[in-house]
Design a protein around this motif. Structure first.
Motif, short mmCIF file in Angstrom:
data_model
loop_
_atom_site.label_atom_id
_atom_site.label_comp_id
_atom_site.label_asym_id
_atom_site.label_seq_id
_atom_site.Cartn_x
_atom_site.Cartn_y
_atom_site.Cartn_z
N LYS A 341 27.53 15.69 37.38
CA LYS A 341 27.36 14.36 36.51
C LYS A 341 26.74 13.28 37.35
O LYS A 341 26.90 13.32 38.52
N THR A 342 25.90 12.29 36.77
CA THR A 342 25.16 11.53 37.52
C THR A 342 25.58 10.20 37.02
O THR A 342 25.89 9.95 35.76
N PRO A 343 25.70 9.06 37.97
CA PRO A 343 25.98 7.72 37.41
C PRO A 343 24.92 7.03 36.80
O PRO A 343 23.81 7.36 37.04
N THR A 344 25.35 5.77 35.99
CA THR A 344 24.41 4.84 35.23
C THR A 344 24.79 3.73 35.30
O THR A 344 25.70 3.39 35.82
N THR A 345 23.92 2.86 34.97
CA THR A 345 24.28 1.29 34.88
C THR A 345 25.05 0.87 33.67
O THR A 345 25.32 -0.26 33.61
N ASN A 346 25.17 1.86 32.86
CA ASN A 346 25.89 1.65 31.63
C ASN A 346 27.51 1.52 31.55
O ASN A 346 27.97 2.71 31.84
N PRO A 347 27.90 0.30 31.55
CA PRO A 347 29.38 0.11 31.76
C PRO A 347 30.18 1.33 30.44
O PRO A 347 31.49 1.82 30.73
N PRO A 350 29.53 5.42 32.30
CA PRO A 350 29.24 5.29 33.71
C PRO A 350 28.84 6.68 34.31
O PRO A 350 28.01 6.62 35.41
N TRP A 351 29.24 7.79 33.78
CA TRP A 351 28.85 9.08 34.33
C TRP A 351 28.02 9.83 33.08
O TRP A 351 28.65 9.94 32.07
N VAL A 352 27.08 10.39 33.23
CA VAL A 352 26.26 11.16 32.40
C VAL A 352 26.17 12.70 32.67
O VAL A 352 26.13 12.89 33.94
N ASP A 353 25.64 13.58 31.86
CA ASP A 353 25.47 15.06 32.46
C ASP A 353 24.00 14.80 33.00
O ASP A 353 23.41 13.98 32.83
N GLY A 354 23.80 15.71 34.03
CA GLY A 354 22.83 15.66 35.13
C GLY A 354 21.50 16.22 34.14
O GLY A 354 21.60 16.73 33.05
N PRO A 355 20.33 16.53 35.16
CA PRO A 355 19.27 17.06 34.31
C PRO A 355 19.36 18.34 33.88
O PRO A 355 19.95 19.20 34.91
N LYS A 356 18.60 18.83 33.20
CA LYS A 356 18.20 20.14 32.62
C LYS A 356 17.12 20.51 33.40
O LYS A 356 16.06 20.03 33.77
N GLU A 357 16.81 21.79 33.63
CA GLU A 357 15.72 22.46 34.11
C GLU A 357 14.96 23.54 33.19
O GLU A 357 15.71 24.26 32.52
N TYR A 358 13.63 23.50 33.24
CA TYR A 358 12.80 24.42 32.44
C TYR A 358 11.78 25.12 33.58
O TYR A 358 11.08 24.14 34.13
N GLY A 359 11.63 26.12 33.61
CA GLY A 359 10.74 26.91 34.72
C GLY A 359 9.83 27.93 34.24
O GLY A 359 10.29 28.60 33.46
N VAL A 360 8.66 28.06 34.43
CA VAL A 360 7.83 29.32 34.23
C VAL A 360 6.83 29.51 35.47
O VAL A 360 6.90 28.66 36.43
N SER A 361 6.65 31.00 35.69
CA SER A 361 5.91 31.55 36.81
C SER A 361 5.27 32.67 36.60
O SER A 361 5.33 33.26 35.77
N VAL A 362 4.43 32.80 37.30
CA VAL A 362 3.34 33.80 37.39
C VAL A 362 3.20 34.20 39.10
O VAL A 362 3.32 33.32 39.89
N GLY A 363 3.09 35.58 39.25
CA GLY A 363 2.89 35.84 40.51
C GLY A 363 1.98 37.30 40.58
O GLY A 363 1.79 38.06 39.71
N PHE A 364 1.90 37.89 41.75
CA PHE A 364 1.13 39.05 41.98
C PHE A 364 1.82 39.65 43.49
O PHE A 364 2.12 38.99 44.45
N GLY A 365 2.01 40.90 43.51
CA GLY A 365 2.30 41.81 44.60
C GLY A 365 1.10 42.61 45.00
O GLY A 365 0.64 43.34 44.45
N LEU A 366 0.47 42.02 46.22
CA LEU A 366 -0.67 42.64 46.71
C LEU A 366 -0.24 43.63 47.66
O LEU A 366 0.09 43.11 48.77
N PRO A 367 -0.75 44.99 47.67
CA PRO A 367 -0.44 45.89 48.41
C PRO A 367 -1.27 45.77 49.72
O PRO A 367 -2.58 45.48 49.42
N LEU A 368 -0.95 45.82 51.02
CA LEU A 368 -1.73 45.63 52.10
C LEU A 368 -2.58 46.90 52.33
O LEU A 368 -2.00 48.41 52.09
N VAL A 369 -3.98 46.79 52.43
CA VAL A 369 -4.89 47.83 52.34
C VAL A 369 -4.52 48.98 53.49
O VAL A 369 -4.62 50.35 53.17
N PHE A 370 -4.10 48.34 54.56
CA PHE A 370 -3.64 49.56 55.62
C PHE A 370 -2.32 50.50 55.28
O PHE A 370 -1.90 51.10 56.13
N GLN A 371 -1.50 49.81 54.44
CA GLN A 371 -0.23 50.15 54.20
C GLN A 371 0.37 50.03 52.83
O GLN A 371 0.73 48.91 52.57
N GLN A 372 0.18 50.86 51.94
CA GLN A 372 0.25 50.50 50.61
C GLN A 372 1.73 50.27 49.86
O GLN A 372 1.86 49.60 49.33
#
Length: 417
Positions: A341-347, A350-372
């Protein structure tokens, strides 16, 4: 080059977020670069080409001939917005280091290092003193974090059923400081809080694989992390200097508290579907029981955190002649609720729920040429931190994660030397 980059990243502040001022900071998942590309899933992942500390039961998937060494780092750019105020920060961090090998046909082992939480913020607020032309500036500063060194074992009870455990040493320091400076050059007051942790950390896992037919199978993964009161020392004090330019402080007050913080019980589960060796899809759910956990000897500053994640990996052709067909293509997304919970200036609130998170991702697994079987993993991730109350601070994080997995046939007996 990667080791040199990690050494430089380790010496810098690895995060810069005002929200880390509360709780234990920004909590880190035990997620390596390849898992992060799939939205952070991993409870049901089994692979002989990567290390997965999210579920220690996965350690039994290691090849009998292999020794794996995995390391990773993150480059991060963060944008902050609160009303008309906008800012940005750039950080780098060394994320993890681990090695895995087999001790017995049914027993795999991992030794590693991962961060547990990170702390970093630096902001200043200036306001006028009522009835005076003097202004007061408050600077809020914090740094540090918690890390863990762990050893884990995975044991295969049956050919399709494995269990495992990670036991680790949790340590580190969290430093908070608030400095108040007057514009007329009067005394400067510094309030500080220094938390030192030296405790243990333990989590356990299970994985069960059911073959559906020749080309398809399902894996169920379950994990549990033990919550407990941390062995810690918290020093809270006040210092005063005659002016902001005076480095000589006098301690006005200082007190010490023992074992005033804790960590939660964590329950996680996931199910993964695998089609041949070409396609893997997984969904995960995590529940962190923060409610009632100690925070500065109080039990009303946390709330239970949940996280749902979905990830996919496509591997076109392991033995294809075209290099693009041997790349592992990954994508994922997640959503999580806050743990603090995080504090506010509202009497009235005074304490409210913290922030929510949204995440997206992309990635690659690149085999090393000399060692697959060795691989360079690259992940791009976007995270939006959304406040629960309109007008509070919002964050947008853009991250590039780089991981390198060395997979060497150390235990192969060569017929021809």
């Amino acid at each position: 080059m990667l080791v040199a980059s990690c050494a430089g990243a380790w010496s810098q502040t690895s995060t810069n977020s005002p929200y880390t001022r509360y709780g234990l900071g920004d909590m880190s998942e035990q997620v390596f670069t390849n898992n992060a590309a799939m939205g952070g899933v991993g409870y049901a992942l089994r692979s002989n080409l990567s290390i997965n500390p999210m579920n220690p039961a996965s350690y039994t998937a290691v090849d009998s001939l292999s020794f794996m060494f995995d390391t990773g780092m993150t480059l991060k750019s963060s944008n902050f917005e609160e009303g008309n105020y906008k800012s940005n920060a750039k950080n780098a961090s060394f994320d993890y280091l681990a090695m895995q090998f087999r001790l017995h046909p049914r027993l795999g082992m991992v030794v590693g290092y991962t961060p547990y939480s990170t702390l970093g913020y630096n902001l200043t607020r200036t306001k006028s003193i009522e009835g005076s032309e003097v202004t007061i500036s408050n600077n809020f500063y914090g740094d540090g974090g918690l890390q863990q060194i762990f050893g884990g074992l995975g044991f295969k009870i049956l050919d399709n059923l494995s269990v495992g455990a990670n036991i680790g040493y949790l340590f580190g320091k969290l430093n908070h400081q608030t400095a108040a400076t007057l514009s007329n050059g009067g005394d400067m007051t510094v309030i500080y809080d220094r938390l030192t942790v030296a405790s243990y950390h333990a989590n356990f896992g299970l994985q069960y694989t059911q073959t559906l037919n020749k080309n398809n199978k399902l894996t169920l993964g379950l994990a549990y992390t033990l919550g407990h009161e941390l062995n810690s020392t918290d020093i809270h004090g006040i210092q005063v200097a005659s002016s902001s330019s005076n480095d000589s402080y006098s301690v006005v007050q200082e007190n010490q508290k023992e074992n005033s913080y804790g960590i939660p019980h964590i329950f996680g589960g996931g199910i993964a579907w695998q089609h041949k060796n070409n396609l893997t899809v997984e969904a995960d759910y995590t529940l962190q029981k923060w409610e009632g956990v100690k925070y500065d000897n109080r039990t009303d500053r946390y709330m239970d955190r949940t996280k749902v994640a979905l990830g996919v990996e496509l591997f076109p052709n392991e033995y294809g002649r075209n290099y693009l067909s041997r790349i592992r293509y990954r994508a994922g997304a997640y959503y999580s609720t806050p743990y603090l919970k995080t504090p506010t200036t509202n009497p009235d609130a005074p304490w409210v729920d913290g922030p929510k998170e949204y995440g997206v991702s992309v990635g690659f697994g690149l085999p090393l040429v000399f060692q697959q079987i060795s691989m360079l993993n690259i992940t791009g991730q976007y995270v939006h931190v959304s406040p629960s109350v309109k007008g509070l601070l919002a964050e947008n994080r853009f991250m590039i994660k780089i991981g390198l997995t060395f997979n060497e046939r150390w235990f192969m007996k060569w017929r021809v030397n």
